[in-house]
Design a protein around this motif. Sequence first.
Motif, short mmCIF file in Angstrom:
data_model
loop_
_atom_site.label_atom_id
_atom_site.label_comp_id
_atom_site.label_asym_id
_atom_site.label_seq_id
_atom_site.Cartn_x
_atom_site.Cartn_y
_atom_site.Cartn_z
N GLY A 267 -31.86 -5.89 33.11
CA GLY A 267 -31.28 -6.68 32.03
C GLY A 267 -31.76 -6.24 30.68
O GLY A 267 -32.42 -5.21 30.54
N GLU B 245 -35.36 -11.78 33.95
CA GLU B 245 -34.22 -11.17 34.65
C GLU B 245 -34.40 -11.21 36.16
O GLU B 245 -33.46 -11.47 36.90
CB GLU B 245 -34.00 -9.72 34.18
N GLU C 44 -31.65 -13.20 38.38
CA GLU C 44 -30.78 -12.44 39.27
C GLU C 44 -31.11 -12.60 40.75
O GLU C 44 -30.23 -12.42 41.58
CB GLU C 44 -30.80 -10.95 38.90
#
Length: 96
Positions: A60, A80, A84
């Motif tokens: 990211g 991130e 995710e």
Amino acid sequence: VTLHSGRFLELVRRGHWEFARRTSVTGVVGIVAVTAEGKLILVEQHRVPVGCPVIELPAGLAGDIPGEEHEALATAAQRELCEETGYAAERLDYLT
């Protein structure tokens, strides 16, 4: 030379090269996350440019959140990874 500026990208020409550049980020992070069992964590995300899902490392942008323009890369990597995958890192080692 800037060919075009949009909300998130600039199209740039440098010599014979043309490329896209992000406008509101301070860095990019890619996370090589390994579980306690030694398993590599990957994510599957649909990527519009290739028109299908892609399996990739969690990754990211840093500094792309309003008010967090000076976000540290380690902070972005932690954020991130959690966003995710739902995983949180016990420790971070800088690779490159």
